[in-house]
Scaffold this motif. Structure first.
Motif, short mmCIF file in Angstrom:
data_model
loop_
_atom_site.label_atom_id
_atom_site.label_comp_id
_atom_site.label_asym_id
_atom_site.label_seq_id
_atom_site.Cartn_x
_atom_site.Cartn_y
_atom_site.Cartn_z
N GLU A 157 4.23 -1.31 12.74
CA GLU A 157 3.81 -0.26 11.81
C GLU A 157 4.64 0.99 11.97
N TYR B 65 0.89 -1.16 0.00
CA TYR B 65 0.00 0.00 0.00
C TYR B 65 0.93 1.20 0.00
N GLU C 295 -10.08 -12.50 13.10
CA GLU C 295 -10.22 -12.20 14.53
C GLU C 295 -11.65 -12.44 15.02
N PRO D 66 1.39 -9.94 15.10
CA PRO D 66 1.06 -8.70 15.80
C PRO D 66 0.29 -7.73 14.91
N ASN D 67 -0.15 -6.63 15.45
CA ASN D 67 -0.87 -5.62 14.68
C ASN D 67 -0.04 -5.21 13.47
N GLY D 68 -0.71 -5.11 12.33
CA GLY D 68 -0.04 -4.66 11.12
C GLY D 68 0.81 -5.71 10.44
N ALA D 69 0.73 -6.97 10.89
CA ALA D 69 1.60 -8.02 10.33
C ALA D 69 1.22 -8.41 8.91
N GLY D 70 -0.05 -8.18 8.55
CA GLY D 70 -0.50 -8.56 7.21
C GLY D 70 -1.59 -9.62 7.21
N LYS D 71 -2.15 -9.91 8.37
CA LYS D 71 -3.18 -10.96 8.47
C LYS D 71 -4.43 -10.61 7.67
N SER D 72 -4.97 -9.42 7.93
CA SER D 72 -6.21 -9.04 7.22
C SER D 72 -5.96 -8.88 5.73
N THR D 73 -4.78 -8.39 5.37
CA THR D 73 -4.47 -8.25 3.95
C THR D 73 -4.51 -9.63 3.28
N THR E 46 4.13 1.13 2.00
CA THR E 46 4.03 0.09 3.05
C THR E 46 3.94 -1.29 2.41
N ALA F 104 2.76 -4.57 2.82
CA ALA F 104 1.84 -5.30 3.72
C ALA F 104 2.12 -6.79 3.68
N GLN G 287 -12.74 -8.54 9.82
CA GLN G 287 -12.31 -8.04 11.13
C GLN G 287 -13.33 -7.04 11.70
N GLN H 253 -5.19 -12.93 17.62
CA GLN H 253 -4.09 -12.44 18.46
C GLN H 253 -4.03 -13.29 19.72
N1 LIG Z 1 -6.13 0.02 2.79
C1 LIG Z 1 -4.90 0.24 3.26
N2 LIG Z 1 -4.22 1.35 2.93
C2 LIG Z 1 -2.97 1.58 3.38
N3 LIG Z 1 -2.28 0.73 4.19
C3 LIG Z 1 -2.91 -0.39 4.54
C4 LIG Z 1 -4.24 -0.70 4.11
N4 LIG Z 1 -4.58 -1.89 4.63
C5 LIG Z 1 -3.52 -2.30 5.36
N5 LIG Z 1 -2.52 -1.41 5.30
C6 LIG Z 1 -1.20 -1.56 5.95
O1 LIG Z 1 -0.71 -2.85 5.63
C7 LIG Z 1 -0.08 -3.45 6.76
C8 LIG Z 1 -0.78 -4.76 7.09
O2 LIG Z 1 -2.10 -4.49 7.54
P1 LIG Z 1 -3.13 -5.61 7.94
O3 LIG Z 1 -4.45 -4.95 8.16
O4 LIG Z 1 -3.07 -6.71 6.95
O5 LIG Z 1 -2.52 -6.13 9.34
P2 LIG Z 1 -3.13 -7.12 10.43
O6 LIG Z 1 -2.10 -8.18 10.65
O7 LIG Z 1 -4.48 -7.55 10.03
O8 LIG Z 1 -3.19 -6.19 11.72
P3 LIG Z 1 -4.26 -6.13 12.93
O9 LIG Z 1 -3.82 -7.16 13.91
O10 LIG Z 1 -4.09 -4.76 13.48
O11 LIG Z 1 -5.62 -6.37 12.38
C9 LIG Z 1 -0.15 -2.42 7.87
O12 LIG Z 1 1.05 -1.71 7.88
C10 LIG Z 1 -1.31 -1.53 7.46
O13 LIG Z 1 -1.16 -0.23 7.95
#
Ligand SMILES: Nc1ncnc2c1ncn2[C@@H]1O[C@H](COP(=O)(O)OP(=O)(O)OP(=O)(O)O)[C@@H](O)[C@H]1O
Ligand SMILES: [Mg+2]
Length: 318
Positions: free
Chosen positions: A318, A18, A165, A42-49, A21, A23, A88, A197
């Motif tokens: 992050e 992104y 989650e 952890p937060n921001g690891a890339g799980k939701s992506t 970043t 992801a 999520q 988590q």
């Molecule tokens: N739509 C977006 N625009 C810009 N950056 C994004 C977007 N979606 C995710 N990111 C970035 O991509 C990285 C991975 O995000 P992601 O949501 O996949 O993490 P996560 O592991 O699900 O975290 P969490 O535990 O907080 O849900 C992070 O740095 C996040 O800020």
């Protein structure tokens, strides 16, 4: 699911940026039918992506993925027809009641009106939502919205289920109900990819855990393998008579090949080992014929929390 199409989910070298970043950077994963993969990080690891790519909500920059045997880019509509998703953030229409939300999802999955009503009633019951079913969803507490969202992901009885989650915000009782439900679905052959988590959740539910950090897979294996990978279990055995201590510590060194520390006050010998249960069995065998019977033994295993911290404790993501 396309017959004979291999694993329920297979991703190869998924990458996604992104802006500046990164992801995801070349993530591989695989989930078989009737199994649970927990994506831990952890937060921001890339799980939701990862979940968003596999559920066709966003496209990867590179890499490929098949879900239910279909390509997530070229056959996105077939993927969508084969999956259930609880994202999520709960995707519940606040203007509709809980029941209407579920009926609407059923209709979107082309159930007849009657069948959609029946399925909604069944799921409301299952998720303990009957008392609030006919109130508008905007009046629900966070946990109740979450449960409606989870129920919605099950309306279509999809063979592949994504839960991002799923138990965040649920009370302990609802959490444990959901775990039972996941067990039941998996027992019936559903493939589940969940992110969490909560390490106890991954430990309880997952056949396989993939730990991600900064968009990369940093470890994977069964919960047991991961615990073992960061070392060591600690085995302590206690003898009855002090004079037996030397014989037992020698046996532990000989068999385990590790340093064993004897504590005469506690009459205990302690050693660190990758597989405490095996070492204990072998030590007991090794003492055959010596007349020494152990008074007690204690095996301390590392928890998944230890694994998680060891792998990801490198500052914020992050
Ligand atoms: N739509 C977006 N625009 C810009 N950056 C994004 C977007 N979606 C995710 N990111 C970035 O991509 C990285 C991975 O995000 P992601 O949501 O996949 O993490 P996560 O592991 O699900 O975290 P969490 O535990 O907080 O849900 C992070 O740095 C996040 O800020
Ligand atoms: Mg997330």
């Amino acid at each position: 699911m396309r017959p004979g199409a291999g694993p329920a989910i297979r991703a190869t070298a998924l990458s996604k940026c992104y802006g500046s970043t990164r992801a995801l950077a070349a993530v591989d994963l695989e989930v078989g039918a009737g199994t649970v993969l927990a994506l831990l990080g952890p937060n921001g690891a890339g799980k939701s992506t990862t979940v968003r790519i596999l559920t066709t909500l966003t496209a990867p920059d590179s890499g490929r993925a098949e879900v239910a045997g279909y390509d997530v880019i070229r056959q996105a509509h077939l993927v969508r027809a084969s999956i259930g998703l609880a994202g999520q953030h709960a995707a519940v229409d606040g203007r509709l009641t809980g029941r209407e939300n579920l009926i609407m999802v059923g209709r979107l999955h082309r159930l007849s009106h009657r069948e959609a009503r029946r399925r909604a009633a069944e799921l409301l019951e299952r998720f303990d939502l009957v008392p609030v079913a006919d109130r508008p969803a905007h009046s629900y507490s966070g946990g109740t919205r979450r449960r409606i969202d989870l129920a919605a992901s099950l309306v279509s009885r999809a063979p592949v289920l994504f839960l991002d989650e799923p138990t965040t915000g649920l009370d302990p009782r609802s959490r444990s109900d959901l775990w039972d439900l996941v067990d039941e679905l998996v027992g019936n052959g559903t493939a589940v990819l969940l992110t969490t988590q909560y390490l106890d959740e991954a430990d309880r539910l997952a056949d396989h855990i993939t730990v991600v950090d900064h968009g990369r897979v940093v470890a994977e294996g069964s919960p047991e393998e991961l615990k073992r990978s960061i070392g060591s279990e600690r085995l302590s055995v206690r003898v009855h008579e002090l004079e037996q201590l030397f014989t037992v510590s020698e046996a532990m060194r000989r068999i385990g090949g590790h340093t064993a520390v004897a504590d005469p006050v506690a009459r205990e010998v302690t050693t660190c080992t990758p597989d405490g249960a095996r070492l204990l069995t072998e030590v007991i065998h090794g003492l055959d014929g010596t007349g020494i019977v152990l008074d007690g033994a204690e095996l301390l295993r590392p928890s998944l929390d230890d694994v998680f911290l060891a792998l990801t404790l490198r500052g914020g993501s992050e």
